[in-house]
Design an enzyme around this catalytic site. Structure first.
Site, PDB file in Angstrom:
ATOM      1  N   PHE A   1       2.467  47.029  49.213  1.00  0.00           N
ATOM      2  CA  PHE A   1       2.587  45.624  49.604  1.00  0.00           C
ATOM      3  C   PHE A   1       3.143  45.580  51.023  1.00  0.00           C
ATOM      4  O   PHE A   1       4.350  45.684  51.241  1.00  0.00           O
ATOM      5  CB  PHE A   1       3.527  44.877  48.643  1.00  0.00           C
ATOM      6  CG  PHE A   1       3.333  43.386  48.618  1.00  0.00           C
ATOM      7  CD1 PHE A   1       2.578  42.783  47.626  1.00  0.00           C
ATOM      8  CD2 PHE A   1       3.908  42.577  49.594  1.00  0.00           C
ATOM      9  CE1 PHE A   1       2.405  41.403  47.599  1.00  0.00           C
ATOM     10  CE2 PHE A   1       3.737  41.206  49.580  1.00  0.00           C
ATOM     11  CZ  PHE A   1       2.985  40.616  48.572  1.00  0.00           C
TER      12      PHE A   1
ATOM     13  N   ASP B   1       9.995  40.247  51.533  1.00  0.00           N
ATOM     14  CA  ASP B   1      10.312  40.953  50.301  1.00  0.00           C
ATOM     15  C   ASP B   1      11.125  42.220  50.539  1.00  0.00           C
ATOM     16  O   ASP B   1      10.854  42.983  51.466  1.00  0.00           O
ATOM     17  CB  ASP B   1       8.990  41.298  49.603  1.00  0.00           C
ATOM     18  CG  ASP B   1       9.171  41.835  48.210  1.00  0.00           C
ATOM     19  OD1 ASP B   1      10.294  41.796  47.699  1.00  0.00           O
ATOM     20  OD2 ASP B   1       8.179  42.299  47.640  1.00  0.00           O
TER      21      ASP B   1
ATOM     22  N   ASN C   1       1.086  35.311  58.134  1.00  0.00           N
ATOM     23  CA  ASN C   1       1.385  36.702  57.794  1.00  0.00           C
ATOM     24  C   ASN C   1       0.093  37.444  57.479  1.00  0.00           C
ATOM     25  O   ASN C   1      -0.817  36.892  56.849  1.00  0.00           O
ATOM     26  CB  ASN C   1       2.301  36.782  56.566  1.00  0.00           C
ATOM     27  CG  ASN C   1       3.680  36.217  56.815  1.00  0.00           C
ATOM     28  OD1 ASN C   1       4.491  36.812  57.505  1.00  0.00           O
ATOM     29  ND2 ASN C   1       3.950  35.036  56.249  1.00  0.00           N
TER      30      ASN C   1
ATOM     31  N   PHE D   1       0.878  31.812  49.801  1.00  0.00           N
ATOM     32  CA  PHE D   1       1.388  32.899  48.976  1.00  0.00           C
ATOM     33  C   PHE D   1       0.302  33.911  48.632  1.00  0.00           C
ATOM     34  O   PHE D   1      -0.745  33.552  48.076  1.00  0.00           O
ATOM     35  CB  PHE D   1       1.968  32.334  47.677  1.00  0.00           C
ATOM     36  CG  PHE D   1       3.238  31.561  47.864  1.00  0.00           C
ATOM     37  CD1 PHE D   1       4.465  32.108  47.528  1.00  0.00           C
ATOM     38  CD2 PHE D   1       3.213  30.281  48.397  1.00  0.00           C
ATOM     39  CE1 PHE D   1       5.642  31.397  47.705  1.00  0.00           C
ATOM     40  CE2 PHE D   1       4.383  29.556  48.580  1.00  0.00           C
ATOM     41  CZ  PHE D   1       5.598  30.124  48.233  1.00  0.00           C
TER      42      PHE D   1
END
Length: 349
Positions: free
Chosen positions: A27, A80, A129, A329
């Site tokens: 990720f 994150d 992003n 998201f």
């Protein structure tokens, strides 16, 4: 209130399973501010690469290194902890020589570059992003492949991800308790998280109900439409529906849903009646948002991942790359692909 995992799918419930985030390298997030440092000013923009540490922790460590108060270090968004992420931090260091940030050391964190800047970097002040995700143990390659192709054309629901609601839905539960008891909440962070969770949940509910009832991209009388990539909107009238539908089909316009709060929601007539009915049972959360003076706003119902590409490493492992605008998201993309065994709530926005 519909739980995130039970929200309506645009492409139907995925037929297969897969593993999201088997390790942090699966990720990868690269923040895109949409601008370059000014090269002068009382602030310093610092681009960092981190793995295994959250944004606030790194910001506090940077403040300590620079011998400034923690509040003098800001960032555009949380990233994150359990991922490989690149993002910018901003430190206010006026009237001082440029510090040697190559000497900043923190396990799991590396300074990539830094430069002077004129303005403070504020929360939300980013363009978007870029994501690189690896899905492992995919049980149905053909289904995922078809869904990726469909997403290129039709997008995905622009849901707020489960992480918006906290681990185990704790932020939404806090908002619900607050709404029921009307007890003052003094903690500013809790207030912010809980109000955001309440409004996000209502938005998700409206979008989920619209997906159930009709083609989510079918313009109805009174819809609030916005130019793709813009924040302002205008209201659709019956006389314009055919032309507006053409522009929506061409992705020039986006149909929006309400972010409920105080003031007018933005829709009228048929569209307004639908939105109000979709969240009619959530009177306490709506009253909380009005009482706390959270202004109503709009958000596009669909999300089109940009620069979407993918590469199958083998029949059960696929690497997926895409870019999303700020406030969107990645987990809302992934949930349309697989029934994941990863933990959404631990993936920061």
């Amino acid at each position: 209130m519909i739980e995130f995992d039970n929200l309506t799918y645009l492409h139907g419930k995925p037929q297969g399973t897969g593993l999201l985030k088997a390790n942090p390298e699966d990720f990868v997030v690269v923040e895109d501010l949409g601008f370059e440092p000014d090269g002068e000013g009382e602030h310093i923009l610092v681009r960092i690469l981190k793995n295994g540490c959250n944004t606030r922790f790194v910001a506090d460590a940077l403040a300590k290194f620079l011998k400034i108060h923690a509040r003098e270090v800001s960032f555009a968004g949380q990233k994150d902890k359990h991922a490989v992420t690149e993002q910018w931090l901003c430190a206010r260091v006026p009237g001082k020589e440029m510090p040697d940030l190559s000497a900043f050391q923190l396990e799991g964190c590396q300074v990539l570059e830094y430069a002077r800047h004129k303005r403070k970097l504020r929360l939300g002040a980013l363009k978007g992003n870029a994501f690189t995700l690896v899905l492992r143990e995919v049980s149905n390659r053909d289904d995922v492949e078809q869904r990726l192709n469909d997403i290129c054309v039709k997008g995905v629901p622009n849901y707020f991800g489960a992480q918006r609601f906290g681990i185990g839905g704790s932020n939404l539960q806090g908002a619900q308790r607050w709404a029921q008891t009307n007890t003052p909440v003094r903690d500013r962070n809790k207030r912010s998280f809980w109000l955001s969770a309440a409004r996000s949940a209502l938005f998700n509910q409206i979008v989920a109900e619209r997906l159930k009832k009709a083609d989510v991209n079918q313009v109805v009388d009174g819809d609030a439409l916005q130019l793709a990539g813009r924040g302002s909107w205008f209201v659709a009238t019956t006389e314009e529906l055919a032309e507006l539908q053409r522009r929506v089909n061409d992705k020039e316009l986006m149909i929006t849903a309400a972010l409920p709060g105080s003031g007018e929601w933005g829709t009228q007539r048929e569209a307004l009646a639908f939105e109000q009915a979709a969240v009619a049972a959530e009177t306490e959360l709506q009253a909380l948002l009005v009482r706390e003076k959270v202004e109503a706003a709009r958000r596009a119902m669909l999300l089109y991942p940009q620069q979407l590409s993918w590469n199958w490493w083998d029949d059960v492992t696929v690497e997926i790359r895409f870019w999303l605008p700020a406030g969107s998201f990645a987990t809302s993309v992934v949930r349309e692909l697989i029934n994941t065994t990863g933990d959404y709530a631990h993936i920061a926005e």
